[in-house]
Motif scaffolding. Structure first.
Motif, PDB file in Angstrom:
ATOM      1  N   THR A  35       0.826  -1.212   0.000  1.00  0.00           N
ATOM      2  CA  THR A  35       0.000   0.000   0.000  1.00  0.00           C
ATOM      3  C   THR A  35       0.857   1.257   0.000  1.00  0.00           C
ATOM      4  O   THR A  35       0.443   2.299  -0.532  1.00  0.00           O
ATOM      5  CB  THR A  35      -0.950  -0.007   1.207  1.00  0.00           C
ATOM      6  OG1 THR A  35      -1.696  -1.232   1.204  1.00  0.00           O
ATOM      7  CG2 THR A  35      -1.926   1.147   1.158  1.00  0.00           C
ATOM      8  N   ALA A  36       2.046   1.179   0.556  1.00  0.00           N
ATOM      9  CA  ALA A  36       2.945   2.335   0.559  1.00  0.00           C
ATOM     10  C   ALA A  36       3.385   2.711  -0.845  1.00  0.00           C
ATOM     11  O   ALA A  36       3.814   3.856  -1.082  1.00  0.00           O
ATOM     12  CB  ALA A  36       4.164   2.050   1.435  1.00  0.00           C
ATOM     13  N   VAL A  60      -3.374  -1.848   5.630  1.00  0.00           N
ATOM     14  CA  VAL A  60      -2.784  -0.684   6.299  1.00  0.00           C
ATOM     15  C   VAL A  60      -2.051  -1.232   7.518  1.00  0.00           C
ATOM     16  O   VAL A  60      -2.616  -1.399   8.588  1.00  0.00           O
ATOM     17  CB  VAL A  60      -3.848   0.349   6.699  1.00  0.00           C
ATOM     18  CG1 VAL A  60      -3.165   1.609   7.248  1.00  0.00           C
ATOM     19  CG2 VAL A  60      -4.732   0.724   5.505  1.00  0.00           C
ATOM     20  N   ASN A  61      -0.771  -1.508   7.325  1.00  0.00           N
ATOM     21  CA  ASN A  61       0.007  -2.196   8.353  1.00  0.00           C
ATOM     22  C   ASN A  61       1.221  -1.415   8.832  1.00  0.00           C
ATOM     23  O   ASN A  61       1.855  -1.798   9.812  1.00  0.00           O
ATOM     24  CB  ASN A  61       0.463  -3.564   7.837  1.00  0.00           C
ATOM     25  CG  ASN A  61       1.307  -3.455   6.574  1.00  0.00           C
ATOM     26  OD1 ASN A  61       1.195  -2.488   5.824  1.00  0.00           O
ATOM     27  ND2 ASN A  61       2.134  -4.449   6.321  1.00  0.00           N
ATOM     28  N   LYS A  67       0.140   6.718   5.554  1.00  0.00           N
ATOM     29  CA  LYS A  67       0.402   7.998   4.878  1.00  0.00           C
ATOM     30  C   LYS A  67      -0.016   7.947   3.409  1.00  0.00           C
ATOM     31  O   LYS A  67      -0.421   8.961   2.837  1.00  0.00           O
ATOM     32  CB  LYS A  67       1.895   8.328   4.959  1.00  0.00           C
ATOM     33  CG  LYS A  67       2.415   8.662   6.347  1.00  0.00           C
ATOM     34  CD  LYS A  67       3.926   8.873   6.294  1.00  0.00           C
ATOM     35  CE  LYS A  67       4.526   9.060   7.672  1.00  0.00           C
ATOM     36  NZ  LYS A  67       6.014   9.158   7.624  1.00  0.00           N
ATOM     37  N   ALA A  68       0.098   6.761   2.792  1.00  0.00           N
ATOM     38  CA  ALA A  68      -0.181   6.633   1.364  1.00  0.00           C
ATOM     39  C   ALA A  68      -1.667   6.644   1.034  1.00  0.00           C
ATOM     40  O   ALA A  68      -2.049   7.022  -0.077  1.00  0.00           O
ATOM     41  CB  ALA A  68       0.448   5.338   0.835  1.00  0.00           C
ATOM     42  N   VAL A  69      -2.506   6.234   1.981  1.00  0.00           N
ATOM     43  CA  VAL A  69      -3.937   6.079   1.698  1.00  0.00           C
ATOM     44  C   VAL A  69      -4.575   7.355   1.137  1.00  0.00           C
ATOM     45  O   VAL A  69      -5.257   7.308   0.097  1.00  0.00           O
ATOM     46  CB  VAL A  69      -4.687   5.573   2.941  1.00  0.00           C
ATOM     47  CG1 VAL A  69      -6.198   5.736   2.770  1.00  0.00           C
ATOM     48  CG2 VAL A  69      -4.354   4.109   3.200  1.00  0.00           C
ATOM     49  N   PRO A  70      -4.409   8.527   1.754  1.00  0.00           N
ATOM     50  CA  PRO A  70      -5.044   9.727   1.193  1.00  0.00           C
ATOM     51  C   PRO A  70      -4.572  10.045  -0.226  1.00  0.00           C
ATOM     52  O   PRO A  70      -5.376  10.472  -1.065  1.00  0.00           O
ATOM     53  CB  PRO A  70      -4.635  10.832   2.178  1.00  0.00           C
ATOM     54  CG  PRO A  70      -4.355  10.109   3.457  1.00  0.00           C
ATOM     55  CD  PRO A  70      -3.743   8.813   3.034  1.00  0.00           C
ATOM     56  N   GLU A  71      -3.291   9.814  -0.516  1.00  0.00           N
ATOM     57  CA  GLU A  71      -2.782  10.084  -1.854  1.00  0.00           C
ATOM     58  C   GLU A  71      -3.363   9.100  -2.862  1.00  0.00           C
ATOM     59  O   GLU A  71      -3.692   9.477  -3.995  1.00  0.00           O
ATOM     60  CB  GLU A  71      -1.254  10.008  -1.862  1.00  0.00           C
ATOM     61  CG  GLU A  71      -0.623  10.237  -3.225  1.00  0.00           C
ATOM     62  CD  GLU A  71      -0.956  11.596  -3.829  1.00  0.00           C
ATOM     63  OE1 GLU A  71      -0.878  11.727  -5.067  1.00  0.00           O
ATOM     64  OE2 GLU A  71      -1.287  12.542  -3.074  1.00  0.00           O
ATOM     65  N   PHE A  89      -6.887  -3.690   9.042  1.00  0.00           N
ATOM     66  CA  PHE A  89      -6.002  -3.434  10.182  1.00  0.00           C
ATOM     67  C   PHE A  89      -5.815  -4.684  11.031  1.00  0.00           C
ATOM     68  O   PHE A  89      -6.772  -5.404  11.326  1.00  0.00           O
ATOM     69  CB  PHE A  89      -6.578  -2.319  11.066  1.00  0.00           C
ATOM     70  CG  PHE A  89      -6.636  -0.977  10.383  1.00  0.00           C
ATOM     71  CD1 PHE A  89      -5.524  -0.167  10.329  1.00  0.00           C
ATOM     72  CD2 PHE A  89      -7.815  -0.533   9.803  1.00  0.00           C
ATOM     73  CE1 PHE A  89      -5.566   1.071   9.709  1.00  0.00           C
ATOM     74  CE2 PHE A  89      -7.874   0.701   9.178  1.00  0.00           C
ATOM     75  CZ  PHE A  89      -6.748   1.505   9.122  1.00  0.00           C
ATOM     76  N   HIS A  90      -4.564  -4.916  11.430  1.00  0.00           N
ATOM     77  CA  HIS A  90      -4.220  -5.979  12.372  1.00  0.00           C
ATOM     78  C   HIS A  90      -3.128  -5.444  13.308  1.00  0.00           C
ATOM     79  O   HIS A  90      -2.214  -4.734  12.869  1.00  0.00           O
ATOM     80  CB  HIS A  90      -3.689  -7.221  11.650  1.00  0.00           C
ATOM     81  CG  HIS A  90      -4.674  -7.857  10.724  1.00  0.00           C
ATOM     82  ND1 HIS A  90      -5.545  -8.847  11.117  1.00  0.00           N
ATOM     83  CD2 HIS A  90      -4.939  -7.629   9.416  1.00  0.00           C
ATOM     84  CE1 HIS A  90      -6.291  -9.217  10.092  1.00  0.00           C
ATOM     85  NE2 HIS A  90      -5.944  -8.495   9.042  1.00  0.00           N
ATOM     86  N   PHE A  91      -3.219  -5.806  14.548  1.00  0.00           N
ATOM     87  CA  PHE A  91      -2.172  -5.550  15.555  1.00  0.00           C
ATOM     88  C   PHE A  91      -2.005  -4.074  15.934  1.00  0.00           C
ATOM     89  O   PHE A  91      -2.058  -3.733  17.109  1.00  0.00           O
ATOM     90  CB  PHE A  91      -0.814  -6.112  15.101  1.00  0.00           C
ATOM     91  CG  PHE A  91      -0.876  -7.535  14.639  1.00  0.00           C
ATOM     92  CD1 PHE A  91      -1.207  -8.565  15.522  1.00  0.00           C
ATOM     93  CD2 PHE A  91      -0.641  -7.869  13.312  1.00  0.00           C
ATOM     94  CE1 PHE A  91      -1.276  -9.883  15.100  1.00  0.00           C
ATOM     95  CE2 PHE A  91      -0.715  -9.180  12.873  1.00  0.00           C
ATOM     96  CZ  PHE A  91      -1.031 -10.185  13.768  1.00  0.00           C
TER      97      PHE A  91
END
Length: 406
Positions: A35-36, A60-61, A67-71, A89-91
């Protein structure tokens, strides 16, 4: 056997997509990019969306992923895509959502695994933090229990209770119950923390078909939350397709399920979109939804020693699917069309007559001509070296005349 009416569940709004509450069963998928990597993730989401995925989940780990999600979502919007993006999401989800509010705000939904939200004394406060953030940003949540990461505290508690019974139940039964209880107790806790019932979707995934069916039948009996169906770790190729089709088909036949994912392991280098196509084909062949014109083709036999009809069926099916992103807005109802590509005289004319448009190709030893039927009437006979091109043109003409604006 007739399809049972869909069970009435709470409707959950995920971005611009309605799940449950009688809405059509939704197809979703998940990326396998880092995702990054904004460019790769954006590209794969677009490919999945074009293939027909109505919701896409991303991992999203790490802080870089958050940080990359909005872009990613911004780039999708620039390309004209409004596909809802779900954060898996985990952990460390509680930390990432708290530290990166832009990520928390941008995501259309959060997926929380009760077995991985935290261990021991950390579990409840970390789960609470994620639910409170979902409430703050007005986001729905999928509480997704997995057999492979089952909350051991729940399982241990039920095993202890089972040992006290005069006739203890087998371990498999207790494990099934623990999966269901984990989902329901987590959902109840989320509601106590202020998350509305119409913000909660449940899933209870394992990799065994019969166990999955049993779990969802019982889960559906006990609640009216929207349910996400999926056979986890379904596998690769035909095994994954058959297993997912069997499990999801049985459940949906009973009216269970509001959204589905087919968790196929891609062949090396293969497109991730295969899982979307399989999910659509399960829904369409069972009569729940229509996504693209269906091609009817015979399997071939000793009468069809040439592979010409097979290649033509494959080419026509690929052509129809490739055109659907354009056609679905231009030709209303075209997704319900049936096209027959048959290989010999035994069933060819009959199946071609029953389809909207069909062609009966000559089998071994038959006259080298191919009659074409439109709405049950023979309209033309094709022959020569350009049958494929001519039939494709006839299909396009049929679509324009029958589904175009009048």
């Amino acid at each position: 056997m007739s399809i049972q009416p869909r069970k009435q569940t709470q409707q959950v709004l995920v971005g611009n997509v309605r799940v449950g509450g009688g809405a059509p069963i939704v197809v979703q998928s998940m990326t396998n990019t880092d995702t990054a990597d904004v460019e790769a993730s954006t590209q794969q989401i677009m490919e999945l969306a074009v293939a027909g995925s109505e919701i896409v989940r991303v991992t999203v780990n790490t802080e870089e992923a958050a940080k990359a999600v909005p872009e990613i979502v911004n780039r999708l919007a620039q390309k004209g895509f409004s596909t809802p993006i779900v954060g898996d999401f985990h952990f460390n989800g509680h930390k990432l959502l708290a530290k990166y509010p832009d990520c928390a705000q941008t995501l259309a939904k959060y997926r929380i695994n009760p077995g991985n939200v935290g261990k021991g004394k950390a579990r409840d406060p970390q789960f609470q933090q994620m639910i409170e953030l979902a409430c703050r940003y007005d986001k729905p949540v999928r509480i997704g229990v997995n057999g492979g990461s089952l909350d051991q505290a729940v399982l241990t508690r039920l095993l202890d209770e089972n040992r006290l019974l005069a006739e203890p139940k087998p371990l498999a039964a207790i494990t099934r119950e623990a999966i269901i209880v984990s989902a329901l107790e987590s959902a109840a806790k989320a509601q106590e923390l202020g998350l509305g019932k119409n913000k909660i979707t449940l899933s209870c995934k394992i990799s065994n078909v019969q166990e999955l069916i049993s779990i969802y039948e019982e889960l559906s009996r006990r609640c009216d939350y929207a349910l996400h169906l999926g056979l986890t770790e379904a596998g690769m190729g035909s095994k994954g397709i058959v297993a997912s089709s069997a499990a999801l088909g049985v459940l949906m036949q009973q009216g269970i399920g509001d959204t589905i994912r087919v968790s196929l392991t891609p062949e090396p280098g293969a497109s991730r979109t295969k899982e979307v196509i399989v999910a659509q084909e399960i829904l369409q062949t069972m009569g729940f939804r229509s996504f693209t014109p269906m091609v009817i083709a015979c399997p071939g036999c000793g009468r069809t020693t040439s592979d010409y009809f097979q290649r033509l069926a494959q080419d026509i099916q690929g052509f129809l699917r490739d055109q659907m992103p354009v056609w679905k807005s231009k030709y209303q109802g075209v997704e319900n069309m049936e096209v027959a590509v048959m290989g010999c005289v035994v069933n060819g004319p009959g199946e071609s007559k029953n389809a909207n448009i069909g062609i009966s190709l000559p089998g071994t030893g038959e006259s080298p001509v191919a009659p074409v039927f439109e709405d049950g009437v023979k309209t033309v006979t094709l022959k020569g070296d350009h049958i494929a091109e001519e039939f494709q043109a006839l299909v396009e003409r049929y679509i324009e005349s029958h589904y175009g604006a009048h």
